[in-house]
Enzyme design. Structure first.
Site, short mmCIF file in Angstrom:
data_model
loop_
_atom_site.label_atom_id
_atom_site.label_comp_id
_atom_site.label_asym_id
_atom_site.label_seq_id
_atom_site.Cartn_x
_atom_site.Cartn_y
_atom_site.Cartn_z
N LYS A 292 15.56 -26.19 12.39
CA LYS A 292 16.72 -27.07 12.48
C LYS A 292 16.45 -28.28 11.59
O LYS A 292 15.53 -29.07 11.85
CB LYS A 292 16.95 -27.51 13.93
CG LYS A 292 18.10 -28.48 14.12
CD LYS A 292 19.44 -27.85 13.81
CE LYS A 292 19.89 -26.92 14.90
NZ LYS A 292 21.21 -26.32 14.61
N HIS B 102 24.16 -16.97 17.20
CA HIS B 102 23.85 -18.39 17.33
C HIS B 102 23.42 -18.70 18.77
O HIS B 102 23.74 -17.96 19.69
CB HIS B 102 25.12 -19.18 16.97
CG HIS B 102 25.13 -20.60 17.41
ND1 HIS B 102 25.74 -21.02 18.57
CD2 HIS B 102 24.62 -21.71 16.83
CE1 HIS B 102 25.61 -22.32 18.69
NE2 HIS B 102 24.93 -22.77 17.66
#
Length: 435
Positions: free
Chosen positions: A204, A331
């Site tokens: 991330k 996701h």
């Protein structure tokens, strides 16, 4: 011939109508994970939806726990009594009708990063999962069978890496420790791989200048020369920055996820970089698919049954990606065991799943969940598909009550990564794109 068993089963199924719904908001501890819009608060919110039937069988779904979303869930729940549990189409129609007068603000559960997906599908999702859970229990079959049958016995997941602080301000440090540079990210990744056996890693990003995040990916490549790597800055980069990063990491990344905002921006990047582009931000509803395909904006869609309308509508999406030759994966948002079970059943029954799925599971305290331990275990980076009826899990009523009490006590009612960061650092500003 004795037809009694079949007649008894039919009579049982004829009674399978919804009598009511229980919605229980819960909170579980969340580490200080950084992203481009701020930092995770000390608790993550979820809502557990239990659908009751006159057959005496209940089913469970899990969804976002933001106040606005819970208010919509309650509107939907009030519309469902009397609905045949096998008629999810009727459930969807009732829910959409119930939401026609919706004036509720917020409640998307994604801290502003994904807000454009269909509200009706977001609300439907938990009821869809609960209905399939009930159907499986009535029929004595796992949910994957109801979705067409499992084509794989275990589902591969990727290790989800985050820049993070050592602890929330004022709290003791956690076992993961700090990760604010390439060394910290590699250390975190090594723990992930050693503990769970992940065969792919995703960082991330969008937290630090791109050069620092490129260095983190290069460090991961040095430590894990054979693992597929991904990076997701949550659209924090301009088109120009995205192209530069994409070219620098060409041959290193499995795919580049949402480097820049919007379909047009993604298409501009796609024309200039060599690796596939993935998204869960610019294609988040069925209305987004056609313009994204027309623009050539993405190569991989990261589905999420929580905002694509549940398991069956996610299979509909899988058919679309197969038709247009797009890749497909999943996701993840912060979640508990009901969501993980639903993801696993969906992935098992989706032949065209092309990449290891995302999951936040390692970031959750193992002692905090609403399901009883044992049904879902990571082994070699994968979770075996439950074979018991329905979702194949059992809800722990005592644990559900504890996490509900934690929700009541924590005081958080909507996810706000940006607001939390600004309370810690008053000079922090939300920017999109950031670099």
């Amino acid at each position: 011939m004795n037809h009694a068993p079949a007649a008894q089963l039919q009579a049982h199924l004829n009674q399978a109508r919804i009598t009511g719904v229980t919605i229980t908001p819960v909170a579980f501890k969340d580490p200080p994970l950084l992203n481009t819009v701020g930092v995770h608060e000390p608790f993550a919110l979820r809502a557990i939806v239990e659908v009751h039937t006159d057959a005496g069988v209940s089913g469970f779904g899990e969804t976002y726990g933001d106040a606005g979303h819970i208010a919509r869930l309650k509107l939907a729940a009030d519309s469902l009594p009397g609905t045949d549990i096998f008629n999810i189409n009727s459930m969807r129609v009732a829910i959409i009708h119930a939401l026609h007068q919706d004036t509720i603000e917020g409640g998307h559960g994604m801290s502003g990063m994904v807000t454009g997906s269909s509200t009706g599908d977001r609300v439907l999702s938990a009821f869809d999962v609960a209905a399939l859970d009930i159907q499986g229990k009535l029929l004595g079959r796992p949910v994957s069978d109801l979705l067409g049958g499992a084509v794989r016995e275990a589902i591969q997941f990727s290790g989800y890496l985050f820049y993070k602080w050592a602890a929330h301000p004022g709290q003791a440090g956690d076992a993961w420790g700090e990760a604010l540079d390439p060394t910290g990210i590699v250390r975190q990744a090594r723990t992930m791989v050693d503990r769970y056996g992940f065969g792919a890693l995703k960082l991330k990003a969008g937290v630090f200048p791109p050069e620092e995040e490129i260095a983190a990916i290069q460090a991961l490549r040095g430590e894990f020369p054979d693992l597929p790597l991904r990076i997701d800055p949550n659209a924090a980069w301009t088109v120009e920055t995205s192209i530069r990063v994409g070219k620098e990491l060409d041959g290193v990344l499995e795919y580049l996820e949402d480097p820049t905002p919007g379909i047009d921006g993604m298409a501009a990047v796609r024309r200039e970089v060599g690796m596939p582009l993935a998204t869960n931000m610019c294609v988040v509803s069925f209305a987004d698919v056609a313009p994204a395909v027309a623009a050539g904006a993405v190569d991989v869609i990261l589905s999420d049954h929580h905002f694509w309308g549940g398991l069956r509508r996610s299979q509909f999406l899988a058919g679309i990606t197969e038709t247009f030759g797009l890749g497909l994966s999943m996701h993840s948002n912060s979640h508990l065991g009901i969501s993980l079970a639903a993801m696993v059943h969906l992935a098992a029954a989706t032949p065209t799943l092309d990449y290891a799925c995302d999951t936040h599971w390692p970031w959750k305290d193992p002692a905090e969940d609403v399901i009883k331990h044992g049904a879902l275990k990571f082994r070699d980076g994968a979770v075996e598909v439950p074979t018991g009826p329905g979702l194949g899990i059992e809800v722990d009523r005592d644990a559900l009550e504890r996490l509900h009490r934690q929700y009541l006590d924590c005081g958080i009612r909507s996810r706000d990564d940006t607001g939390y960061m600004q309370r810690i650092n008053s000079s922090y500003q939300l920017q999109s794109p950031r670099w």
